[in-house]
Design a protein around this motif. Structure first.
Motif, PDB file in Angstrom:
ATOM      1  N   TYR A   1       0.847  -1.192   0.000  1.00 13.69           N
ATOM      2  CA  TYR A   1       0.000   0.000   0.000  1.00 13.69           C
ATOM      3  C   TYR A   1       0.884   1.245   0.000  1.00 13.69           C
ATOM      4  O   TYR A   1       1.839   1.339   0.787  1.00 13.69           O
ATOM      5  CB  TYR A   1      -0.879  -0.009   1.259  1.00 13.69           C
ATOM      6  CG  TYR A   1      -1.803   1.175   1.370  1.00 13.69           C
ATOM      7  CD1 TYR A   1      -3.031   1.178   0.730  1.00 13.69           C
ATOM      8  CD2 TYR A   1      -1.444   2.293   2.123  1.00 13.69           C
ATOM      9  CE1 TYR A   1      -3.882   2.261   0.831  1.00 13.69           C
ATOM     10  CE2 TYR A   1      -2.291   3.380   2.230  1.00 13.69           C
ATOM     11  CZ  TYR A   1      -3.511   3.355   1.578  1.00 13.69           C
ATOM     12  OH  TYR A   1      -4.348   4.438   1.680  1.00 13.69           O
TER      13      TYR A   1
ATOM     14  N   ARG B   1      -2.320   1.810  -7.712  1.00 15.27           N
ATOM     15  CA  ARG B   1      -3.424   2.741  -7.950  1.00 15.27           C
ATOM     16  C   ARG B   1      -3.678   2.999  -9.431  1.00 15.27           C
ATOM     17  O   ARG B   1      -4.579   3.761  -9.789  1.00 15.27           O
ATOM     18  CB  ARG B   1      -3.135   4.066  -7.223  1.00 15.27           C
ATOM     19  CG  ARG B   1      -3.174   3.933  -5.697  1.00 15.27           C
ATOM     20  CD  ARG B   1      -4.373   3.157  -5.241  1.00 15.27           C
ATOM     21  NE  ARG B   1      -4.779   3.430  -3.868  1.00 15.27           N
ATOM     22  CZ  ARG B   1      -5.905   2.953  -3.343  1.00 15.27           C
ATOM     23  NH1 ARG B   1      -6.710   2.193  -4.068  1.00 15.27           N
ATOM     24  NH2 ARG B   1      -6.223   3.214  -2.099  1.00 15.27           N
TER      25      ARG B   1
ATOM     26  N   SER C   1      -0.819  -6.921  -0.073  1.00 18.19           N
ATOM     27  CA  SER C   1      -0.260  -5.564  -0.143  1.00 18.19           C
ATOM     28  C   SER C   1      -0.583  -4.739   1.103  1.00 18.19           C
ATOM     29  O   SER C   1      -0.165  -3.581   1.206  1.00 18.19           O
ATOM     30  CB  SER C   1      -0.777  -4.840  -1.392  1.00 18.19           C
ATOM     31  OG  SER C   1      -0.340  -5.514  -2.548  1.00 18.19           O
ATOM     32  N   LEU C   2      -1.349  -5.341   2.024  1.00 12.80           N
ATOM     33  CA  LEU C   2      -1.707  -4.675   3.286  1.00 12.80           C
ATOM     34  C   LEU C   2      -1.460  -5.643   4.445  1.00 12.80           C
ATOM     35  O   LEU C   2      -2.399  -6.038   5.146  1.00 12.80           O
ATOM     36  CB  LEU C   2      -3.179  -4.270   3.263  1.00 12.80           C
ATOM     37  CG  LEU C   2      -3.569  -3.086   2.373  1.00 12.80           C
ATOM     38  CD1 LEU C   2      -5.049  -3.133   2.015  1.00 12.80           C
ATOM     39  CD2 LEU C   2      -3.245  -1.765   3.060  1.00 12.80           C
TER      40      LEU C   2
ATOM     41  N   MET D   1      -8.400  -1.044  -3.652  1.00  6.61           N
ATOM     42  CA  MET D   1      -7.967  -1.966  -2.603  1.00  6.61           C
ATOM     43  C   MET D   1      -9.042  -2.030  -1.527  1.00  6.61           C
ATOM     44  O   MET D   1      -9.978  -1.240  -1.522  1.00  6.61           O
ATOM     45  CB  MET D   1      -6.638  -1.478  -2.013  1.00  6.61           C
ATOM     46  CG  MET D   1      -5.548  -1.421  -3.069  1.00  6.61           C
ATOM     47  SD  MET D   1      -3.991  -0.828  -2.412  1.00  6.61           S
ATOM     48  CE  MET D   1      -3.462  -2.270  -1.502  1.00  6.61           C
TER      49      MET D   1
ATOM     50  N   LEU E   1      -1.542   2.293   8.103  1.00  8.34           N
ATOM     51  CA  LEU E   1      -1.325   2.554   6.676  1.00  8.34           C
ATOM     52  C   LEU E   1      -0.067   3.400   6.469  1.00  8.34           C
ATOM     53  O   LEU E   1       0.678   3.166   5.517  1.00  8.34           O
ATOM     54  CB  LEU E   1      -2.550   3.242   6.067  1.00  8.34           C
ATOM     55  CG  LEU E   1      -3.826   2.402   6.024  1.00  8.34           C
ATOM     56  CD1 LEU E   1      -4.989   3.221   5.469  1.00  8.34           C
ATOM     57  CD2 LEU E   1      -3.643   1.137   5.191  1.00  8.34           C
TER      58      LEU E   1
ATOM     59  N   LYS F   1       3.379   2.744   4.183  1.00  5.05           N
ATOM     60  CA  LYS F   1       3.858   3.678   3.160  1.00  5.05           C
ATOM     61  C   LYS F   1       5.327   4.011   3.336  1.00  5.05           C
ATOM     62  O   LYS F   1       5.962   4.503   2.427  1.00  5.05           O
ATOM     63  CB  LYS F   1       3.045   4.980   3.206  1.00  5.05           C
ATOM     64  CG  LYS F   1       1.732   4.870   2.464  1.00  5.05           C
ATOM     65  CD  LYS F   1       1.115   6.240   2.268  1.00  5.05           C
ATOM     66  CE  LYS F   1      -0.162   6.109   1.445  1.00  5.05           C
ATOM     67  NZ  LYS F   1      -0.788   7.390   1.197  1.00  5.05           N
TER      68      LYS F   1
END
Ligand code: NI
Length: 173
Positions: free
Chosen positions: A7, A13, A92-93, A142, A159, A163
């Motif tokens: 993420y 995106r 991805s998270l 997502m 989150l 990042k």
């Protein structure tokens, strides 16, 4: 094994591009993604999650007993009106599970690794959820996009950590 993008990586995106060449390059990507899916013990993996912005997803609902199903240029049709919420995670998270509302049943039209079109009608259960989750990835979406702004705010610290991963991606060759 391919690096799974987390993420915050812009590739997650983007709207992924359709695939029109069913060549060795594609087959190698499918092979590498299969290896990655198995190593991560995942149910599904979309090409953008390994940095390739193309419309390809792999889904394995057998827990690694069979080869994953390859969906190229997949399109969902005839979704059930009925929806249900269930907990979902995403490679991805890492460490995040969210309740996401999905159609209970969906049909999908896609191409296989050789470019041959196939249809799966009325997929349900884990396959239906995985199809919706993975095809979301091809459209830059997502699971965090399915929750309320309040829930997202509550997640914001987790989150932010994703990042700013400790490893430096620019160093990977
Ligand atoms: Ni995911």
């Amino acid at each position: 094994m391919l690096e799974v993008r987390l993420y915050g990586d812009p590739v997650l995106r983007k709207i992924a591009e359709p695939i029109d060449k069913f060549d060795d390059v594609l087959h190698k990507l499918i092979e590498d993604m299969t290896e990655t899916l198995r190593a991560e013990d995942g149910v599904g993996l979309a090409a953008p999650q390994v940095g390739e912005s193309v419309r390809l997803v792999l889904i394995d609902v057998t827990g690694g007993e069979k080869d994953p199903i390859v969906f190229i240029n997949p399109v969902i049709f005839d979704p059930s009106e009925q929806k249900e919420s269930g907990d979902e995670g995403c490679l991805s998270l890492p460490g995040i599970t969210l309740s996401v509302n999905r159609h209970v049943r969906v049909s999908v039209r896609a191409q296989n690794a050789e470019g041959k079109e196939f249809v799966i009608e009325n997929a349900e259960g884990l396959l239906a959820i995985a199809l919706q989750h993975e095809i979301d990835h091809l459209n830059g979406l997502m699971i965090v996009d399915h929750v309320s702004a309040l829930q997202k705010t509550m997640l914001s610290n987790k989150l932010k950590k994703l990042k700013n991963p400790s490893r430096d991606k620019s160093q990977t060759s």
